[in-house]
Design a protein around this motif. Structure first.
Motif, short mmCIF file in Angstrom:
data_model
loop_
_atom_site.label_atom_id
_atom_site.label_comp_id
_atom_site.label_asym_id
_atom_site.label_seq_id
_atom_site.Cartn_x
_atom_site.Cartn_y
_atom_site.Cartn_z
N LEU A 102 0.78 -1.19 0.00
CA LEU A 102 0.06 0.08 -0.25
C LEU A 102 0.92 1.09 -0.06
O LEU A 102 1.65 1.43 0.72
N SER A 103 0.79 2.14 -0.80
CA SER A 103 1.60 3.33 -0.85
C SER A 103 1.01 4.36 -0.03
O SER A 103 -0.07 4.20 0.36
N ALA A 104 1.89 5.25 0.35
CA ALA A 104 1.48 6.10 1.57
C ALA A 104 0.45 7.06 1.19
O ALA A 104 -0.65 7.42 1.98
N GLY A 105 0.46 7.57 -0.21
CA GLY A 105 -0.75 8.46 -0.57
C GLY A 105 -1.94 7.64 -1.11
O GLY A 105 -2.04 6.32 -0.76
N THR A 106 -2.44 8.30 -2.12
CA THR A 106 -3.71 7.70 -2.79
C THR A 106 -3.27 6.75 -3.97
O THR A 106 -3.99 6.02 -4.37
N GLU A 107 -2.04 6.79 -4.01
CA GLU A 107 -1.55 6.14 -5.56
C GLU A 107 -1.67 4.72 -5.46
O GLU A 107 -1.58 4.15 -4.47
N MET A 108 -2.13 4.15 -6.63
CA MET A 108 -2.40 2.74 -6.70
C MET A 108 -1.61 2.27 -8.01
O MET A 108 -1.23 2.99 -8.93
N PRO A 109 -1.26 0.83 -8.19
CA PRO A 109 -0.72 0.25 -9.17
C PRO A 109 -2.12 0.32 -10.42
O PRO A 109 -3.31 0.35 -9.94
#
Lengths: 513, 270
Positions: free
Chosen positions: A355-362
């Protein structure tokens, strides 16, 4: 003279009825219909009423060929032409879960003109077959448990299960062999998904479908007597499905203290979340008509493991051959064109690797160069589960933590259960109270799906429900009493002030007197 | 808009007028009427957050209306005072005093037992485009380049029609599955995606964009979006994999032609 008038009175209505039955519209109406047809319909159905091959190849069911005078949805007997109103209804309502949409934007006049234009494609409409009468639909009795039970018997005697399957999932023994009259494969309806019924999902729609048949498809018309039995069959079919698909955007993983043994018992009493599955049409090797249209998902977890169960309907289990998420799909460059190759059914669950810290997703199609996804994959030919890490659809490697899987196929339904330890180094952790992005992919071997050619979902969320929930009683009481107190105080203060004011004005009045 | 609901609300308000209600009753009725209309009378349904916002504004403006003149203020406060003090209101008062705490407790129960909502990710719908993109090795200048076939509309209508007709073919082979036959974003696969496919009939989409912007969105798809537009969840393919430059310009011509809209004009640079 009087006799003549009587004869006229008798004859005229008969003529006008006959004329109405072969109503082909005026030149202006047909021309206006042609204009609308060219703008809205011709891309799929073809300017001459013959579907364009370039478009027909990406649609299943294929667009209807109007030159044969064969129509699925009619109120007339099997093999007959439809009434004008039938054609208008098909245009207005469309056919759910096919490429034919409803056309609410067209005016009544447009729809009527279109109907006249469609009637020009087949000479049958202007000939003696053009005269049709709608069959009468007896008024439906009310639906009861008895009528549903009787309907099940009617279902069995009429061998509906040959195509539609014992549980109605569209998985009967003949289902995989079905073709329409143009040689395109066609599927028996899944009766547990009433919202996908092409002719509509009301009891009246179902009655019409099986009493008149779907011309051009393998669905014949059934003459069942007495009438009560016809409605009993309708009630049975109607009872197999909920009203709406209720598509989910989140599935909850319930906490449990039980051990997880990859059996369905772990998921007892849990309501599934139903996700829509659509074709992968983004990466080369696109699936324009995926074999699967929805998947039921349940999830549980305990201290050690998380377990996810997926269920979907499939008319036949393909357990020979093999499958993988990184096989080259047909249509892509250097795809294997060998038609003797066999592909098995397969399924995958996808999570971000971390899980990335921000809202970013793969990226939802097997990740991207920056952020990768974990892919829990099971080839249902029986080779167990494999863990892939995806950095894009063409950049996948088989690596990652250990996975367990169990799979079974029963009466038209696959059940696949994945299990993984909750905490694995460098891979997503399933922590209590968190939302984890989740997506699904399903390969239907029968539709020759593999690699990029598959059904998929976009990102949804898996919610790790908290194990110990605070009782709501205390906060409920606190808020309740606070409200009561506030109400009493306001009442008390208001009364006191008003009484005080009245008393003082009484005093004043007393003084004046 | 649902005409039946609208008529029912109008009938209700007219009927109430005959009862000669005081300002407070009339304002409450207005509040309820607006709520019913927004909640049930609008198709497609108004999102819950927008509904809350509208009702907040309505509540505020009714409060202002009720307190602007001394008379009205007095009417309102008298109504409250008589509810709390008059003998004839004793029973409703007791019912309210006991009932309200139960309603509050029930709401608390609902809030504590329902599952939390998934995180909401804000998303920029029309991010600013880059100045140039590379399309199959060629630099395309998004600022100054325009649809090379647009000028044919006036100079050579026959050739223009051919481009539109090719665009139509491209649309029905590639785009219709999601953006739909009416271009309103309701295609067969639309239900499977979040965010949902764009609605080109909506005047806030292609009508306010330049053709070069559409070229960028079609050529580069979701993977070409900046982070604020959540490139990981959009299902828009990068069509440069499947389509030629001419196909893309053609389908753009067809989209404007079909929806009867005009592209936003290019700014003139000095």
């Amino acid at each position: 003279m009087r006799i003549l008038a009587c004869m006229m009175a008798l004859v005229i209505p008969v003529f006008s009825v006959a004329a109405q039955n072969v109503d082909l519209g005026t030149d202006e109406q047909r021309e206006a219909g042609r204009v609308v047809y060219e703008a809205k319909c011709a891309h799929c159905h073809g300017s001459d009423g013959v579907p364009r091959p370039t478009v027909a190849s990406v649609f299943r069911p294929a667009p209807r060929n109007f030159t044969t005078g064969t129509f699925k949805f009619r109120t007339t007997a099997s093999g007959e032409l439809p009434t004008d109103e039938d054609i208008r209804n098909s245009i207005r309502n469309g056919m759910p879960y096919t490429a034919m949409p409803p056309w609410p934007s067209l005016s009544n006049a447009d729809v009527t003109n279109l109907m006249y234009h469609i009637k020009t494609f087949s000479s049958d409409f202007s000939g003696p077959f053009g005269e049709v009468t709608a069959l009468e639909m007896p008024s439906p009795p009310s639906m009861t448990d008895e009528s549903i039970a009787r309907g099940r018997e009617v279902y069995e005697t009429n061998q509906c299960s040959d195509c539609h399957g014992n549980r109605g999932l569209g998985d009967g023994p003949s289902a995989p062999t079905l073709e329409d009259r143009w040689g395109y494969p066609i599927r028996a309806a899944d009766m547990t998904k009433r919202w996908t019924f092409r002719g509509g999902g009301t009891r009246e729609d179902i009655y019409q479908t099986f009493t008149t048949g779907l011309d051009g498809s393998p669905m014949p018309s059934f003459e069942i007597s007495p009438t009560e039995d016809q409605w009993a069959l309708v009630d049975y079919v109607y009872s197999l499905s909920r009203d709406e698909p209720n598509y989910a955007t989140m599935v909850t993983a319930h906490a449990t203290t039980r051990t997880m043994d990859l059996s369905q018992e772990s998921f007892a009493d849990i309501e599934p979340a139903y996700f829509p599955v659509v074709g992968q049409i983004i990466e080369p090797g696109r699936a324009f008509f995926p074999g699967v249209n929805g998947v039921d998902v349940r999830a549980v977890y305990n201290d050690e493991h998380i377990s996810i169960m997926l269920q979907w309907h499939d008319m036949a289990a393909e357990t020979s051959g093999s499958n993988a998420p990184d096989l080259i799909a047909p249509g892509a460059l250097d795809a294997d064109s060998d038609s003797t190759l066999v592909f098995s059914d397969a399924v995958a669950i996808q999570f971000p690797t971390v899980l990335s810290a921000g809202t970013e997703m793969p990226y939802f199609i097997f990740g991207d160069r920056k952020l990768s996804t974990d892919i829990w994959f099971a080839d249902l030919a029986g080779s167990g589960a494999r863990h892939y890490v995806g950095k894009g659809a063409s950049n996948m490697s088989e690596e990652g933590p250990e996975l367990d899987v169990s799979a079974s196929f029963q009466e038209g339904e696959w059940t696949v259960i994945f299990r993984r330890a909750r905490n694995e180094e460098a891979h997503i952790a399933f922590e209590e109270g968190t939302f984890v992005p989740i997506a699904f992919s399903i390969w239907d071997g029968f539709s020759r799906e593999r690699g990029n050619k598959r059904g998929l979902t976009s990102w949804a969320y898996l919610y790790m429900d908290v194990a110990v929930k605070e009782s709501p009683v205390l906060p409920m009481m606190a808020y309740g009493f606070a409200t009561l107190l506030l109400g009493l105080v306001v009442t008390f203060v208001t009364r006191k002030k008003v009484h005080g004011a009245r008393a003082s004005s009484d005093d004043k009045r007393g003084e004046e007197a | 808009m649902n005409i039946v609901v609208l008529l029912a609300i109008a009938a209700g308000l007219i009927a109430l007028r005959f009862l000669k209600p005081n300002s407070l009753a009339w304002s409450s009725a207005t509040w309820v009427a607006v709520y019913v209309f927004l909640r049930y009378g609008v198709v497609p349904p108004v999102p819950a957050s927008v509904l809350t916002m509208f009702m907040f504004i309505i509540t505020l403006s009714l409060a202002v209306y009720l307190t602007t003149t001394e008379d009205r203020l007095k009417e309102v406060s008298n109504a409250f005072v008589s509810f709390f003090t008059d003998k004839k209101y004793t029973i409703p008062l007791v019912v309210a005093l006991i009932g309200l705490p139960f309603i509050v407790a029930f709401r608390v129960y609902q809030n504590l037992t329902q599952l939390p909502d998934p995180p909401v990710v804000g998303r920029t719908i029309h991010p600013p485009p880059p100045a140039t993109i590379t399309f199959k090795g060629r630099q395309v200048d998004l600022v100054d380049e325009d649809n090379p076939y647009r000028e044919l509309e006036t100079s050579d209508p026959t050739a223009f029609a051919e481009h539109v007709s090719n665009g139509r073919l491209v649309y029905y082979q590639n785009c219709v599955k999601c953006h739909g036959d009416n271009m309103v974003g309701d295609g067969l696969f639309a239900r499977g995606f979040n965010p949902i496919p764009a609605n080109f009939q909506d005047p806030t989409t292609i009508a306010m964009l330049q053709e070069s912007y559409l070229f960028w969105r079609i050529a580069k798809g979701a993977p070409g979006l900046p982070v604020e537009s959540t490139p990981w969840s959009s299902a828009m393919p990068a069509w440069e994999t499947f389509l030629s430059e001419e196909d893309i310009w053609d389908v753009i011509l067809f989209m404007y032609d079909f929806t009867d809209q005009r592209p936003r004009a290019k700014e003139v640079h000095e």
